[in-house]
Design a protein around this motif. Sequence first.
Motif: not given
Length: 87
Positions: A47-61
Amino acid sequence: MIKKRVFESSETGSSETVYDALTSRDIDCRIKSYEQKYGMPLSRYRKQFSCDNALPWEGIDLMDWEVLVEERSRRARQSRKSPSSRN
């Protein structure tokens, strides 16, 4: 059916995981490690995840975490249908 995902990252290269080959214990441990790393369950993190503000590995995680939870749910459904099929 073999469930396999390959995640590509410019920072880490590619990472291949064959989810069918993981034990239920491995899946639970990996899910728990993500919950500890991010301090919340997947539902809240998503719910709080944002692709615009995520670090590269956070999307993979996030993608790995989602597939792990899906695989755990699939196995639970499968075991309810057929009590003799335990993973």
